[in-house]
Design an enzyme around this catalytic site. Structure first.
Site, PDB file in Angstrom:
ATOM      1  N   ASP A  86      42.994 -38.159  27.217  1.00  0.00           N
ATOM      2  CA  ASP A  86      42.151 -38.439  26.049  1.00  0.00           C
ATOM      3  C   ASP A  86      41.048 -37.391  25.955  1.00  0.00           C
ATOM      4  O   ASP A  86      40.335 -37.128  26.923  1.00  0.00           O
ATOM      5  CB  ASP A  86      41.526 -39.828  26.172  1.00  0.00           C
ATOM      6  N   TYR A 133      33.933 -33.193  22.141  1.00  0.00           N
ATOM      7  CA  TYR A 133      33.705 -32.911  23.558  1.00  0.00           C
ATOM      8  C   TYR A 133      33.681 -31.411  23.840  1.00  0.00           C
ATOM      9  O   TYR A 133      33.293 -30.998  24.929  1.00  0.00           O
ATOM     10  CB  TYR A 133      34.797 -33.544  24.431  1.00  0.00           C
ATOM     11  N   LYS A 157      40.296 -36.709  18.709  1.00  0.00           N
ATOM     12  CA  LYS A 157      39.511 -37.413  17.687  1.00  0.00           C
ATOM     13  C   LYS A 157      38.923 -36.450  16.660  1.00  0.00           C
ATOM     14  O   LYS A 157      38.514 -35.339  16.995  1.00  0.00           O
ATOM     15  CB  LYS A 157      38.376 -38.198  18.362  1.00  0.00           C
ATOM     16  N   HIS A 182      36.458 -40.440  15.204  1.00  0.00           N
ATOM     17  CA  HIS A 182      35.582 -40.631  16.360  1.00  0.00           C
ATOM     18  C   HIS A 182      34.472 -41.644  16.090  1.00  0.00           C
ATOM     19  O   HIS A 182      34.180 -42.494  16.931  1.00  0.00           O
ATOM     20  CB  HIS A 182      34.979 -39.287  16.778  1.00  0.00           C
TER      21      HIS A 182
END
Length: 295
Positions: free
Chosen positions: A46, A51, A76, A107
């Site tokens: 994931d 990120y 996401k 997200h």
């Protein structure tokens, strides 16, 4: 119920119960963590555009030598990509060095301007979801399922009232001090799988020294982290993300145990006296940005 190996999405696909999360995993660490996890039995990775590590995740996938068809991959849509949904999907695919995603999530239901300094009031997150549905339907070779993340009941109700596609997943914070049971029950009722993030609570979480968690850990001869990860895996319709960049811990976190219904309830009851939430909308600044909070 005993811990499951996988959960069935409303698309019919099987999603592994345990996955490796990559939030806050530092540069230079993520690729090895992904490589090691895939080579040591993990079948779900994931990540997220937010990120800023999709390229490293992709490098880890390639270095692992594990066939793409043998693991599940989630990423996401970022908050500042609500106006460029199709382009954002293609960006993620290129960064991850893959032809397709098993799951693509919104997200947050929080469209932001490009520099993420504030809300983009020119777009409604529901319109973004409808664009994700369109992309999903037109590109079945690129994205196998779509879902949401950090959605509360009110937001899910609004989506379900005006969407031809039910989200396959809602990824939310879940641990014994943030059980969100009404939301989990709502998702279960509407055939939406729940993915639990932050199952330990936080870094240096007080849950790791909680006497109830430790009592159960001693009973089974496992670590407190194993108990906390296993709690989510023992719930119907729920899967869980563990997170580490350390080989030994990645391997140790993969040990999921069967808990009794009484143990599950005992752990869930921690929330009644020790409630906290790591990633609350207030923490993200939603309130100051004009987005309504909800549990």
């Amino acid at each position: 119920m005993p811990a499951s190996k996988s959960v069935t999405l409303n698309t019919g696909a099987e999603m592994p119960t345990l996955g490796l999360g990559t939030w806050k995993s530092g540069p230079g660490e993520v690729a090895h963590a992904v490589q090691f996890a895939l080579q040591n039995g993990y079948t779900h990775i994931d990540t997220a555009t937010a990120y800023d590590n999709e390229s490293e995740v992709g490098a880890g996938i390639l270095a692992s030598g594990v066939p793409r068809s043998s693991f599940f991959l989630t990423t996401k849509l970022n908050n500042n990509d609500h106006k460029r949904v199709k382009d954002a999907l293609d960006f993620s695919l290129r960064a991850l060095k893959t032809d397709y995603l098993d799951l693509w999530l919104m997200h947050w239901p929080a469209p932001m301007v490009q520099d993420l300094s504030g809300p983009d009031r020119s777009i409604d997150w529901l319109d973004t979801w409808k664009e994700m549905v369109k992309v999903y339907k037109e590109n079945p070779d690129k994205v196998k399922a779509i879902g949401v993340s950090n959605f509360c009941i009110d937001y899910l109700k609004r989506l379900l009232a005006d969407s031809e596609v039910v989200p396959a997943v809602n990824q939310i914070e879940l641990h014994p001090s943030c059980t969100q049971e009404p939301l989990v029950d709502f998702c279960r009722t509407h055939n939406i799988v729940v993915t639990a993030y932050s199952p330990l609570g936080s870094n240096d979480s007080p849950l790791l020294t909680n006497p109830i968690v430790n009592k159960i850990a001693e009973r089974y001869g496992v670590s407190p982290a194993n108990v906390l990860i296993s709690l989510q895996a023992n719930k119907p319709g729920v899967n869980v993300l563990s997170k580490s960049v350390t080989d030994a811990r990645i391997k140790a976190n993969a040990k999921v145990i069967d808990l009794t219904p009484e143990e599950v309830q005992e752990l869930q009851d921690i929330d009644k006296t020790n409630h906290f939430r790591v990633c609350h909308p207030n923490w993200t600044g939603w309130g100051s940005l004009g987005f309504p909070d909800c549990e």
